[in-house]
Motif scaffolding. Structure first.
Motif, PDB file in Angstrom:
ATOM      1  N   THR A 141       8.911 -19.664  13.845  1.00  0.00           N
ATOM      2  CA  THR A 141       9.220 -18.231  13.904  1.00  0.00           C
ATOM      3  C   THR A 141      10.644 -17.922  13.455  1.00  0.00           C
ATOM      4  OG1 THR A 141       9.889 -18.442  16.231  1.00  0.00           O
ATOM      5  CG2 THR A 141       7.577 -17.883  15.791  1.00  0.00           C
ATOM      6  N   THR A 142      11.399 -18.949  13.083  1.00  0.00           N
ATOM      7  CA  THR A 142      12.786 -18.756  12.663  1.00  0.00           C
ATOM      8  C   THR A 142      12.854 -18.407  11.183  1.00  0.00           C
ATOM      9  OG1 THR A 142      13.600 -20.333  14.305  1.00  0.00           O
ATOM     10  CG2 THR A 142      15.050 -19.847  12.445  1.00  0.00           C
ATOM     11  N   SER A 143      13.613 -17.387  10.860  1.00  0.00           N
ATOM     12  CA  SER A 143      13.846 -17.001   9.470  1.00  0.00           C
ATOM     13  C   SER A 143      15.293 -16.548   9.352  1.00  0.00           C
ATOM     14  CB  SER A 143      12.899 -15.875   9.044  1.00  0.00           C
ATOM     15  OG  SER A 143      13.140 -15.501   7.692  1.00  0.00           O
ATOM     16  N   VAL A 144      16.098 -17.322   8.624  1.00  0.00           N
ATOM     17  CA  VAL A 144      17.541 -17.082   8.558  1.00  0.00           C
ATOM     18  C   VAL A 144      17.986 -17.048   7.102  1.00  0.00           C
ATOM     19  CG1 VAL A 144      19.819 -17.963   9.199  1.00  0.00           C
ATOM     20  CG2 VAL A 144      17.890 -18.239  10.773  1.00  0.00           C
ATOM     21  N   LEU A 145      18.831 -16.075   6.771  1.00  0.00           N
ATOM     22  CA  LEU A 145      19.408 -15.998   5.434  1.00  0.00           C
ATOM     23  C   LEU A 145      20.680 -16.841   5.381  1.00  0.00           C
ATOM     24  CD1 LEU A 145      19.005 -12.189   4.654  1.00  0.00           C
ATOM     25  CD2 LEU A 145      17.603 -14.078   3.816  1.00  0.00           C
ATOM     26  N   VAL A 146      20.872 -17.514   4.255  1.00  0.00           N
ATOM     27  CA  VAL A 146      22.015 -18.412   4.082  1.00  0.00           C
ATOM     28  C   VAL A 146      22.722 -18.072   2.780  1.00  0.00           C
ATOM     29  CG1 VAL A 146      22.752 -20.807   3.755  1.00  0.00           C
ATOM     30  CG2 VAL A 146      20.901 -20.274   5.371  1.00  0.00           C
ATOM     31  N   GLU A 147      24.034 -17.946   2.849  1.00  0.00           N
ATOM     32  CA  GLU A 147      24.859 -17.774   1.655  1.00  0.00           C
ATOM     33  C   GLU A 147      25.816 -18.955   1.566  1.00  0.00           C
ATOM     34  OE1 GLU A 147      26.451 -16.020  -1.863  1.00  0.00           O
ATOM     35  OE2 GLU A 147      24.553 -15.873  -0.777  1.00  0.00           O
ATOM     36  N   VAL A 148      25.960 -19.509   0.362  1.00  0.00           N
ATOM     37  CA  VAL A 148      26.741 -20.725   0.157  1.00  0.00           C
ATOM     38  C   VAL A 148      27.992 -20.402  -0.646  1.00  0.00           C
ATOM     39  CG1 VAL A 148      26.696 -23.100  -0.694  1.00  0.00           C
ATOM     40  CG2 VAL A 148      24.562 -22.009   0.071  1.00  0.00           C
ATOM     41  N   THR A 149      29.114 -20.988  -0.238  1.00  0.00           N
ATOM     42  CA  THR A 149      30.330 -20.896  -1.032  1.00  0.00           C
ATOM     43  C   THR A 149      30.986 -22.267  -1.069  1.00  0.00           C
ATOM     44  OG1 THR A 149      32.407 -19.676  -1.363  1.00  0.00           O
ATOM     45  CG2 THR A 149      31.852 -20.258   0.902  1.00  0.00           C
ATOM     46  N   TYR A 174      19.632 -18.424   0.036  1.00  0.00           N
ATOM     47  CA  TYR A 174      18.393 -18.976   0.585  1.00  0.00           C
ATOM     48  C   TYR A 174      17.886 -18.159   1.767  1.00  0.00           C
ATOM     49  CZ  TYR A 174      18.975 -23.433  -1.919  1.00  0.00           C
ATOM     50  OH  TYR A 174      19.100 -24.405  -2.889  1.00  0.00           O
ATOM     51  N   ARG A 175      16.576 -18.205   1.949  1.00  0.00           N
ATOM     52  CA  ARG A 175      15.967 -17.916   3.238  1.00  0.00           C
ATOM     53  C   ARG A 175      15.436 -19.241   3.765  1.00  0.00           C
ATOM     54  NH1 ARG A 175      12.287 -14.277   2.144  1.00  0.00           N
ATOM     55  NH2 ARG A 175      13.366 -12.458   3.009  1.00  0.00           N
ATOM     56  N   ALA A 176      15.833 -19.601   4.978  1.00  0.00           N
ATOM     57  CA  ALA A 176      15.369 -20.834   5.616  1.00  0.00           C
ATOM     58  C   ALA A 176      14.386 -20.466   6.715  1.00  0.00           C
ATOM     59  CB  ALA A 176      16.552 -21.608   6.193  1.00  0.00           C
ATOM     60  N   PRO A 228      14.869 -19.683  -2.549  1.00  0.00           N
ATOM     61  CA  PRO A 228      16.169 -19.281  -3.095  1.00  0.00           C
ATOM     62  C   PRO A 228      16.177 -17.854  -3.621  1.00  0.00           C
ATOM     63  CG  PRO A 228      15.027 -20.699  -4.642  1.00  0.00           C
ATOM     64  CD  PRO A 228      14.138 -20.574  -3.440  1.00  0.00           C
ATOM     65  N   GLU A 229      17.390 -17.341  -3.801  1.00  0.00           N
ATOM     66  CA  GLU A 229      17.634 -16.046  -4.436  1.00  0.00           C
ATOM     67  C   GLU A 229      16.890 -14.912  -3.724  1.00  0.00           C
ATOM     68  OE1 GLU A 229      19.927 -15.456  -7.181  1.00  0.00           O
ATOM     69  OE2 GLU A 229      20.437 -17.337  -6.186  1.00  0.00           O
ATOM     70  N   ILE A 230      17.305 -14.641  -2.488  1.00  0.00           N
ATOM     71  CA  ILE A 230      16.675 -13.607  -1.677  1.00  0.00           C
ATOM     72  C   ILE A 230      17.396 -12.281  -1.897  1.00  0.00           C
ATOM     73  CG2 ILE A 230      16.078 -12.884   0.650  1.00  0.00           C
ATOM     74  CD1 ILE A 230      14.555 -15.348  -0.409  1.00  0.00           C
TER      75      ILE A 230
END
Length: 335
Positions: free
Chosen positions: A231-239, A225-227, A213-215
């Protein structure tokens, strides 16, 4: 602003007589404190003290050699005003463990229903036992079903318990628990928005991703989040859109579009793209969700995932754009 519980550190020698004079006597004079025997022992040569106030406040103090640690949801004695504050992981383990046991036992004595949810009790302990927020944060779960509409408090709390049981965000407890806030009054909108990050975390973990959390990104903003998986690395923003009847938007579909646009024109615009937007509609009733499910409105940001989680564990939703996350095992998609 009210804060979650933290320790105060005094790099000075504390005798029993000094504790009595500079901690107990001020508390007794102002709040009717009683110095009682701590409920639990500790190791490492620490001498421990427990002070209970007439108004229900609690204070703990541990001392050894040339140092002492204070924690309390009450007024701080003057002799400790200028001391530095530390979070739970930053103090000696025997002190943190002892304080945790004292506070958890008190918490579950005051609210026995929490004994059935040990991970919720532990994770949110810094706010459940905070000075200003100890009643509002517990009430949010017990009286407001953690922000889930048309749900019982037991299943809503169990939903959060199940996620926390996985331990995926244990290392970030102070930050994540603090998102619930420590204000005196229940702010259902803000608290529900905080729970949306736990819902998103649960979805990602159940889909097989490790989460951080909190990237912080290059713009100075932080995304939720970073998930990561392989080899997958994806940033996630929640609303989380507000409940439609509580906002000016004309109905649930407009509420989702407006909320997503606000997020897109702010934080995500500054970031410059590359993050997946999670639009959590878990605050919507079945009636509010139905037109969204039918219309599947587009977002001002792609890729996006729009979903509604129920505390029983079922999550359904749809995607817009190319989402580089495999969420089929966690969300029942109808796109």
């Amino acid at each position: 602003m009210a804060k979650p519980l933290r320790f105060r550190y005094s790099p000075e020698a504390w005798s029993g007589e000094r504790v009595h004079r500079e901690i107990y006597q001020p508390l007794q004079g102002n709040l009717g404190a009683q110095s009682v025997t701590p409920r639990f022992d500790t190791v490492g040569g620490w001498e421990t003290h427990r002070f209970e106030m007439d108004n229900g406040d609690l204070a703990l103090f541990a001392r050894r050699d040339e140092e002492g640690y204070w924690m309390g949801n009450t007024e701080t004695p003057r002799s400790l005003w200028r001391t530095e504050k530390f979070s739970w992981p930053d103090v000696p383990y025997p002190v943190a463990r002892w304080a945790q046991r004292e506070l958890l036992d008190t918490l579950q004595e005051e609210d026995p229903w929490l004994a059935d949810f040990p991970h919720v009790s532990w994770f949110f302990l810094p706010v459940f036992m905070s000075k200003d927020g100890r009643r509002s944060t517990r009430a949010f779960f017990r009286e407001h079903a953690a922000g889930f509409p048309d749900a019982g408090w037991e299943e809503a709390t169990q939903f959060v318990e199940d996620f926390l049981h996985a331990g995926a965000i244990d290392a970030y407890r102070h930050t994540m628990a603090g998102k619930l806030g420590a204000a005196e009054q229940v702010d259902r909108v803000r608290m529900s928005a905080a729970i949306s990050e736990f819902v998103a975390g649960k979805i990602l973990v159940e889909a097989g991703y490790g989460i951080t959390p909190e990237i912080e990104v290059s713009t100075g903003h932080s995304l939720d989040y970073r998930a990561e998986r392989g080899t997958t690395s994806v940033l996630v923003e929640v609303t989380r859109p507000q409940i439609p009847r509580r906002r000016a938007a004309a109905g649930p579909v407009a509420a989702i579009r407006d909320t997503a646009e606000t997020k897109t024109s702010g934080q995500l615009a500054a970031h410059g793209g590359g993050a997946v937007l999670f639009v959590d509609c878990s605050s919507f009733t079945r009636e509010d969700w139905a037109p969204v499910r039918e219309a599947r409105p587009d977002m001002h940001h792609r890729p996006a995932v729009v979903y509604r989680a129920r505390p029983g564990g079922h999550v359904e939703g749809y995607r817009k754009g190319t989402v580089e996350l495999d969420l089929d095992g966690a969300i029942d998609f109808f796109d």
